[in-house]
Design an enzyme around this catalytic site. Structure first.
Site, short mmCIF file in Angstrom:
data_model
loop_
_atom_site.label_atom_id
_atom_site.label_comp_id
_atom_site.label_asym_id
_atom_site.label_seq_id
_atom_site.Cartn_x
_atom_site.Cartn_y
_atom_site.Cartn_z
N SER A 48 0.70 -1.90 -0.15
CA SER A 48 0.03 0.20 0.15
C SER A 48 0.65 1.42 -0.43
CB SER A 48 -0.85 -0.01 1.52
OG SER A 48 -1.35 1.20 2.09
N LYS A 113 -5.24 -1.63 -17.16
CA LYS A 113 -5.23 -0.90 -18.34
C LYS A 113 -6.12 0.28 -17.70
CE LYS A 113 -8.60 -3.29 -17.86
NZ LYS A 113 -8.17 -3.25 -16.81
#
Length: 396
Positions: A48, A113
């Protein structure tokens, strides 16, 4: 590695959002449930950008291995010598900086993407992968579905004659019940926030463009591959992001046209199911192939022949699930399998989603955004890498 032993790929996961969770749960399924026996996957680290605790909680949430390391920064993740490949699951506004951070550290990369915000950024990432001799791939998971592979084979074999047109759409009606034309997202939501490269095109439109490209561009002979001429129109939401976009891709050499549409004002299927008009129509001189909604995860296709008796051949393509993982199986494991085989075989790119095609698709979106008058902030459009960018460090 002993003969017959599956090749194991060790994954590092960059970010802990919803798409990372889906991907990781797919990685954790048994490959044998999809008849794969030559490779397997292992999650060895999760990062994270805000805290190691958040990464640790993510590992627990996905029922991941207790041996996986939890990091509170992306820099720590890409420095982990045990990581073979980094899966970049951050917002697409961050992809260039995040993927470059991993490549600069010598890591292979699978990047979600849309690959980047601009074509220039995509070119820089490809150049770095070439320079470093690393594997790099855009995570267009739908391309690796057996359904997509079969459809490309049918086009190449002339099953529906010469394909002259593909119509593809991915749209969701996000109007609020009270106010027509005002989508339900707050202005800070990633779908409409220009600081996160929000808008229908980069988030949803990449899927209809995937269908246009895999049916009209990818199947062209390599030596004469022709990028499209692009004509686009957009409506802008109040934040300046696109809310309703149409793109015509013209391939003069093959006399083909692709129409990719996406919207947050109307839906591909009014009720959100797959019973409305097809999401994708691939039209050839001898018939057409229809694919139902949603364009990113279709579960069947239909073939209708021009000279047939009117019979519609429907082919079901269910996604296999793993009973030992709560019958989980989303379909992202096929692109992960491709990454594993490319790494095993020493390939830097996938023939199914090659570098040049990712760049051409990004250029198509560049052209569309320019024609639609949508521009994003310099922080997320620069093609200059900065390891200390707030997109890499999480600092404001």
């Amino acid at each position: 590695m002993a003969s017959g032993t599956p090749y194991t790929v060790k994954w590092g996961i960059m970010a802990t959002g919803g798409i990372a969770e889906t991907f990781c749960k797919d990685l954790l399924t048994n490959p044998a449930t999809r008849s794969v026996h030559d490779i397997k996957h292992q999650i060895v680290a999760v990062s994270s950008s805000s805290s190691a605790d958040r990464a640790a909680n993510f590992i627990k949430k996905i029922d991941g291995p207790s041996t996986a390391k939890a990091y509170g920064s992306y820099a720590e993740l890409v420095a982990d010598a045990n990581v073979d490949i980094v899966y970049v699951a951050t917002p697409h506004s961050h992809h260039f900086q995040n993927a470059m951070l991993a490549l600069e550290a010598g890591k292979n990369v699978l990047c979600e993407k849309a690959l980047t915000v601009t074509a220039s950024q995509a070119r820089k990432l490809v150049a770095k992968a070439k320079e470093k001799k690393l594997f790099f791939m855009e995570a267009v998971w739908t391309r690796y579905f057996p359904l997509s592979i079969k459809i490309r084979e049918m086009i190449s074999s002339g099953e529906i004659g010469t394909v002259y047109r593909t119509l593809a759409d991915l749209s969701f009606n996000e109007n609020t019940p009270q106010t027509d034309g005002i989508v339900s997202f707050p202005d800070t939501h990633r779908m409409v926030n220009k600081d996160l490269a929000g808008g229908a095109l980069l988030d949803l439109g990449v899927y209809p463009l995937t269908w246009v490209f895999q049916t009209l561009y990818h199947v062209q002979p390599s030596a004469t591959k022709e990028a499209p001429r692009v004509l686009a129109a957009m409506n802008q939401y109040r934040t300046g992001a696109d809310e309703n976009t149409s793109i015509i891709c013209h391939f003069p050499g093959t006399r083909a046209m692709g129409v990719a549409t996406t919207s947050m004002l109307v839906g591909t299927s009014p009720h959100g199911d797959a019973t409305a008009a097809p999401a994708i129509r691939i039209q050839g001189s001898k018939g057409e192939i229809q694919v139902p909604h949603p364009a990113y995860r279709p579960l069947s296709y239909s073939v209708i022949k021009k000279d047939g008796d009117g019979t519609v051949e429907v082919v079901e393509c269910p996604i296999p699930t793993d009973p030992a993982r709560g019958n989980w199986g989303h379909g992202m494991f096929w692109e992960a399998d491709e990454c594993a085989r490319c790494l095993r075989d020493g390939k830097q790119q996938s023939a199914t989603m090659p570098w040049d095609e990712s760049i051409v698709i990004m250029q198509t979106m560049d052209d569309a955004l320019r024609q639609g008058g949508v521009a994003y902030p310099d922080l997320i459009t620069t093609d200059v890498f900065d390891a200390k960018s707030p997109l890499n460090t999480g600092n404001k």
